[in-house]
Scaffold this active site. Structure first.
Site, PDB file in Angstrom:
ATOM      1  N   ALA A 175     -12.618 -18.166  -9.715  1.00  0.00           N
ATOM      2  CA  ALA A 175     -13.753 -17.626  -8.964  1.00  0.00           C
ATOM      3  C   ALA A 175     -13.761 -17.999  -7.485  1.00  0.00           C
ATOM      4  O   ALA A 175     -14.500 -17.402  -6.705  1.00  0.00           O
ATOM      5  CB  ALA A 175     -15.062 -18.101  -9.601  1.00  0.00           C
ATOM      6  N   GLY A 176     -12.944 -18.975  -7.080  1.00  0.00           N
ATOM      7  CA  GLY A 176     -13.050 -19.495  -5.721  1.00  0.00           C
ATOM      8  C   GLY A 176     -12.498 -18.576  -4.651  1.00  0.00           C
ATOM      9  O   GLY A 176     -11.723 -17.655  -4.924  1.00  0.00           O
ATOM     10  N   GLN A 223     -19.259 -16.003 -11.887  1.00  0.00           N
ATOM     11  CA  GLN A 223     -19.936 -17.073 -11.170  1.00  0.00           C
ATOM     12  C   GLN A 223     -20.358 -16.490  -9.822  1.00  0.00           C
ATOM     13  O   GLN A 223     -19.542 -16.331  -8.911  1.00  0.00           O
ATOM     14  CB  GLN A 223     -19.022 -18.279 -10.980  1.00  0.00           C
ATOM     15  CG  GLN A 223     -19.718 -19.482 -10.338  1.00  0.00           C
ATOM     16  CD  GLN A 223     -18.780 -20.637 -10.052  1.00  0.00           C
ATOM     17  OE1 GLN A 223     -17.581 -20.430  -9.835  1.00  0.00           O
ATOM     18  NE2 GLN A 223     -19.310 -21.850 -10.029  1.00  0.00           N
ATOM     19  N   GLY A 251     -19.496 -25.297  -8.131  1.00  0.00           N
ATOM     20  CA  GLY A 251     -18.775 -26.376  -8.784  1.00  0.00           C
ATOM     21  C   GLY A 251     -18.162 -25.993 -10.119  1.00  0.00           C
ATOM     22  O   GLY A 251     -18.478 -24.957 -10.706  1.00  0.00           O
ATOM     23  N   THR A 252     -17.286 -26.884 -10.591  1.00  0.00           N
ATOM     24  CA  THR A 252     -16.522 -26.603 -11.800  1.00  0.00           C
ATOM     25  C   THR A 252     -17.404 -26.559 -13.045  1.00  0.00           C
ATOM     26  O   THR A 252     -17.238 -25.688 -13.912  1.00  0.00           O
ATOM     27  CB  THR A 252     -15.426 -27.661 -11.983  1.00  0.00           C
ATOM     28  OG1 THR A 252     -14.614 -27.700 -10.804  1.00  0.00           O
ATOM     29  CG2 THR A 252     -14.548 -27.324 -13.168  1.00  0.00           C
ATOM     30  N   GLY A 306      -9.332 -38.435  -8.471  1.00  0.00           N
ATOM     31  CA  GLY A 306     -10.265 -38.964  -9.438  1.00  0.00           C
ATOM     32  C   GLY A 306      -9.509 -39.812 -10.443  1.00  0.00           C
ATOM     33  O   GLY A 306      -8.568 -39.337 -11.081  1.00  0.00           O
ATOM     34  N   HIS A 339      16.286  -5.460  11.116  1.00  0.00           N
ATOM     35  CA  HIS A 339      17.625  -6.014  11.283  1.00  0.00           C
ATOM     36  C   HIS A 339      17.662  -7.129  12.321  1.00  0.00           C
ATOM     37  O   HIS A 339      16.851  -7.204  13.235  1.00  0.00           O
ATOM     38  CB  HIS A 339      18.612  -4.900  11.656  1.00  0.00           C
ATOM     39  CG  HIS A 339      18.185  -4.040  12.793  1.00  0.00           C
ATOM     40  ND1 HIS A 339      17.271  -3.023  12.667  1.00  0.00           N
ATOM     41  CD2 HIS A 339      18.552  -4.047  14.089  1.00  0.00           C
ATOM     42  CE1 HIS A 339      17.100  -2.437  13.833  1.00  0.00           C
ATOM     43  NE2 HIS A 339      17.866  -3.042  14.720  1.00  0.00           N
TER      44      HIS A 339
END
Length: 397
Positions: free
Chosen positions: A8-9, A77, A82-83, A135, A311
């Site tokens: 979706a981003g 979305q 966010g995820t 993370g 070329h």
């Protein structure tokens, strides 16, 4: 089992390549990022649920209602929040255990299977040398105990790869997840709620390929990966006195003219026309309908559909968008004189790409005049032009 694929981003850091297409539809090898991901899951899932947002119709048109016999449904979305928010959009259609993958992350074929074979909630973790940049995941006997975002003193060397398996019970925890300081609903916060509630989350340790395609030069990285196990397949027209070495794919409808010298791994897509007397070095993808003219050298690059390199031109370590036209004698610089890594401007910040060799990134329908020189790390925007004999040292967006 379903596979929920987040696509979706806007992919703003990939611009200008994402000005006219969503990032999951960027080409990788003979496919696209999202199709590569779907291909890795097609034998282990019963349905794909694709979360779309930016240029959603492009993804629907490209994928359709089925992928290799497996049904595809779409959820939207509307706003990038966010995820966790993206995954939550699937709550109305997903009832059983499901995988979560990103449409712009490249992993090995083995990872979706390993997550599918785990029990209940699971997340893929990977050991790295510099975990503080990611993370970080703490585990005990194969179960996640804590997640810490970019800690100064990492408690382990395991990082979160962003690839998961959940049961439908996760949707309730997503509903309870609060917005983070950056205004998003983070799936890591949702997992924290699962852990706080005594729910087990299995840590599936994985040491294979993992590339988050977030910046333009990373498309070259994943092209290297996609072509690393390429097998020769010569279905197109190959004229006499052409020279093909290594793994080379010439698709049906493509043409390699006399005097061309191709060193694989190289994919020449249907409708492409290479030569005469061109030199193509891999890993390289010559996209559908691309024209590579006489006396042209292409090295370690990706050319999107219907691009044309006239070329006597040189293109190295570069990405050229659809319908780009390089005038005769256009030359790309791909190496700094001081031998330092090439830098590229990303969202107003000069970023060290870590690449000693990097050429240019060119948006769709850009055109160069004859004898244009393009400096290493330059970006040309959609529809940008140069004048004959011009030296372009900075971005033109």
């Amino acid at each position: 089992m379903d596979a929920v694929i987040i696509a979706a981003g806007k992919g703003t850091r990939m611009r200008p390549l994402t000005e006219r297409r969503p990032k999951p539809l960027l080409p990788v090898g003979a496919s696209t990022l999202i199709e590569r991901t779907m291909g890795q899951c097609v034998d282990i899932v019963d349905r794909f649920v694709v979360v779309v947002g930016y240029r959603a119709d492009d993804i629907r048109d490209a994928i359709g209602t089925g992928y290799e016999g497996t049904p595809v449904e779409y959820v939207t979305q509307e706003e990038a929040l966010g995820t966790a928010h993206a995954i939550g959009q699937a709550s109305e259609v997903v009832e059983n255990r499901f995988l979560v993958l990103n449409g712009d992350v490249v992993v090995d074929d083995t990872l979706p299977r390993e997550l599918a074979d785990a029990d209940g909630a699971a997340m893929a973790v990977q050991p790295v040398e510099n975990p503080g940049a990611y993370g970080v995941v703490e585990t005990e006997r194969g179960v996640v105990t804590d997640l810490v975002e970019k800690p100064d003193e990492p408690p382990s060397n395991l990082i979160n790869t962003g690839v998961y398996a959940f049961t439908s019970s996760v949707f309730g925890y997503i509903d309870e997840t609060e917005q983070s300081p950056r205004g998003e609903y983070e799936i890591t916060d949702t997992i924290g709620r699962l852990l706080a509630d005594g729910r087990a989350v299995e840590a599936v340790e994985y040491d294979g390929v993992w590339r988050d395609v977030g910046r333009p030069w990373e498309l070259l990285d994943v092209t290297d990966i996609a072509l690393s196990d390429l097998d020769t397949q010569l279905d197109g027209t190959i004229e006499d006195d052409s020279h093909l070495h290594g793994a080379v794919v010439v698709e049906d409808g493509a043409r390699v003219r006399s005097g061309a010298y191709v060193e694989g791994p190289v994919v020449i897509r249907s409708g492409a026309d290479v030569g005469p007397n061109a030199y193509v070095r891999g890993p390289t993808v010559i996209g559908p309908g691309v024209r590579v003219g006489n006396g042209v050298e292409i090295k370690h690059s990706v050319l999107f559909s219907d691009a044309a390199v006239g070329h006597l031109s040189y293109v190295g370590d570069s990405v050229l968008g659809a319908d780009v036209n390089f005038g005769a004698g256009t030359v790309v610089a791909n190496l700094r004189h001081d031998d330092a890594p090439v830098r590229m401007d990303i969202k107003g910040e000069s970023v060290d790409t870590g690449r000693r060799k990097l050429g240019v990134v060119v948006g769709d329908e850009a055109k160069t005049g004859i004898n244009t020189s393009l400096n290493a790390g330059v970006r040309l925007g959609v529809g940008a032009t140069t004048t004959p004999g011009e030296s372009v040292l900075t971005d033109r967006l």
